[in-house]
Design an enzyme around this catalytic site. Sequence first.
Site, PDB file in Angstrom:
ATOM      1  N   SER A 195       2.017   4.187  -7.419  1.00 24.04           N
ATOM      2  CA  SER A 195       1.650   2.823  -7.811  1.00 24.04           C
ATOM      3  C   SER A 195       2.551   1.847  -7.077  1.00 24.04           C
ATOM      4  CB  SER A 195       1.845   2.656  -9.331  1.00 24.04           C
ATOM      5  OG  SER A 195       1.837   1.284  -9.672  1.00 24.04           O
ATOM      6  N   SER A 196       1.983   0.710  -6.703  1.00 27.85           N
ATOM      7  CA  SER A 196       2.810  -0.330  -6.071  1.00 27.85           C
ATOM      8  C   SER A 196       3.937  -0.734  -7.010  1.00 27.85           C
ATOM      9  CB  SER A 196       1.954  -1.554  -5.744  1.00 27.85           C
ATOM     10  OG  SER A 196       0.812  -1.171  -5.002  1.00 27.85           O
ATOM     11  N   LYS A 200      -6.922   6.438 -10.938  1.00 21.63           N
ATOM     12  CA  LYS A 200      -5.644   6.019 -11.534  1.00 21.63           C
ATOM     13  C   LYS A 200      -5.884   4.885 -12.548  1.00 21.63           C
ATOM     14  CE  LYS A 200      -1.268   4.386 -11.652  1.00 21.63           C
ATOM     15  NZ  LYS A 200      -1.353   2.984 -11.403  1.00 21.63           N
ATOM     16  N   ASP A 201      -6.768   3.957 -12.165  1.00 17.77           N
ATOM     17  CA  ASP A 201      -7.134   2.842 -13.048  1.00 17.77           C
ATOM     18  C   ASP A 201      -8.487   3.189 -13.666  1.00 17.77           C
ATOM     19  OD1 ASP A 201      -4.988   0.631 -12.323  1.00 17.77           O
ATOM     20  OD2 ASP A 201      -5.576   1.599 -10.479  1.00 17.77           O
ATOM     21  N   GLN A 257      -6.278 -11.883 -13.004  1.00 19.54           N
ATOM     22  CA  GLN A 257      -6.161 -10.643 -13.779  1.00 19.54           C
ATOM     23  C   GLN A 257      -4.753 -10.440 -14.325  1.00 19.54           C
ATOM     24  OE1 GLN A 257      -7.312  -8.178 -10.244  1.00 19.54           O
ATOM     25  NE2 GLN A 257      -5.816  -6.740 -11.034  1.00 19.54           N
ATOM     26  N   HIS A 313      -3.726   4.374  -1.847  1.00 20.78           N
ATOM     27  CA  HIS A 313      -4.668   3.431  -1.224  1.00 20.78           C
ATOM     28  C   HIS A 313      -5.287   4.044   0.044  1.00 20.78           C
ATOM     29  CE1 HIS A 313      -1.827   0.516  -3.301  1.00 20.78           C
ATOM     30  NE2 HIS A 313      -2.991   0.127  -3.777  1.00 20.78           N
ATOM     31  N   LEU A 316       0.803  -1.226   0.000  1.00 17.37           N
ATOM     32  CA  LEU A 316       0.000   0.000   0.000  1.00 17.37           C
ATOM     33  C   LEU A 316       0.833   1.271   0.000  1.00 17.37           C
ATOM     34  CD1 LEU A 316      -2.729  -1.116   2.570  1.00 17.37           C
ATOM     35  CD2 LEU A 316      -2.733  -1.364   0.085  1.00 17.37           C
ATOM     36  N   HIS A 317       0.242   2.328  -0.527  1.00 23.76           N
ATOM     37  CA  HIS A 317       0.859   3.660  -0.537  1.00 23.76           C
ATOM     38  C   HIS A 317      -0.237   4.680  -0.226  1.00 23.76           C
ATOM     39  CE1 HIS A 317      -1.010   3.961  -4.455  1.00 23.76           C
ATOM     40  NE2 HIS A 317      -0.359   2.883  -4.870  1.00 23.76           N
ATOM     41  N   GLN A 350     -10.561   0.521 -15.441  1.00 26.32           N
ATOM     42  CA  GLN A 350     -11.056  -0.426 -14.436  1.00 26.32           C
ATOM     43  C   GLN A 350     -12.299   0.126 -13.736  1.00 26.32           C
ATOM     44  OE1 GLN A 350      -8.479  -2.688 -11.576  1.00 26.32           O
ATOM     45  NE2 GLN A 350      -9.039  -1.064 -10.162  1.00 26.32           N
TER      46      GLN A 350
END
Length: 282
Positions: free
Chosen positions: A186-187, A150-151, A62, A37, A33-34, A154
Amino acid sequence: MERLVTPAAMRAWADARRAEGARIGLVPTMGYLHDGHVSLVRVAKEAGSEAVAASIFVNPTQFGPGEDFEKYPRDEARDLAMLDAAGVDAVYLPGVKDMYPEGHQTFVDVTGVSRGLCGAARPGHFRGVATVVAKLFLASKPHVAVFGEKDYQQLAVIRAMNRDLDFGVEIVGAPIVREEDGLAKSSRNVYLKGEDRVAARCLSRGLFRARELFGKGERDAGILAGVAGAAIDGEPRALLEYAEGRNPVTLAPLAGQVDAVTILVAAKVGPARLIDNITLGK
Ligand code: AMP
């Protein structure tokens, strides 16, 4: 903070919260997480969630063959500390066998909006995303679920699934959280070392340039997306995958004069595949 591992345990927690009359908020993640999140947890609370569940599950369905499923970064202890500090009430940490027991054979396929953009480069990706989010919704019975812009594609896929399958969940999109130099958090940024990390700025740089042009009156979707793509093309360490202007709501391709546009970009920088986007004229 409660730790739940099986779908049955997650359902029991959700049933108990609903029996108390609490509004349940869900924040699905793949962990590592960052601040992006953590911002989703905040947004879940602002959207009126009285009991917040976060999930951490690196979802194998996925990921395509040759993608980074095996290498995806993980740090469960740190993730749990961050969620606890953010005021999450329950964390759902199913194992792969809890989510996909022997014999699993049911998938959710959102058609139109999954095609193109990341769906073209990652066949089956959004089928995996829609399937796992459907399972998370069914287990955690949320009133509201929060996903990052960000996504962006999605988020559109999940909105379509939620509508088409009558989940009745309030889907909330949360703004992109960025590093100081503009790179979207982003991770996967952990894959960026040295010069690749510097080069990765080209995605946001191009989007910000497009925003500047839009501010000066440019309204041609092709020109705006072209500016974003050119910033990536001009960076020798980056390989452009796409830079496209789409309708912010439907994600339909746009050309010519527009009032509003979402520019979406994807590029490989070193070992990392990065995505970013910006909406202009909202
Ligand atoms: P992930 O763990 O990468 O699957 O992301 C989990 C959720 O966090 C998704 O809804 C993402 O869109 C969201 N997210 C990831 N990075 C960011 C970011 N930089 N800003 C806002 N939301 C993000």
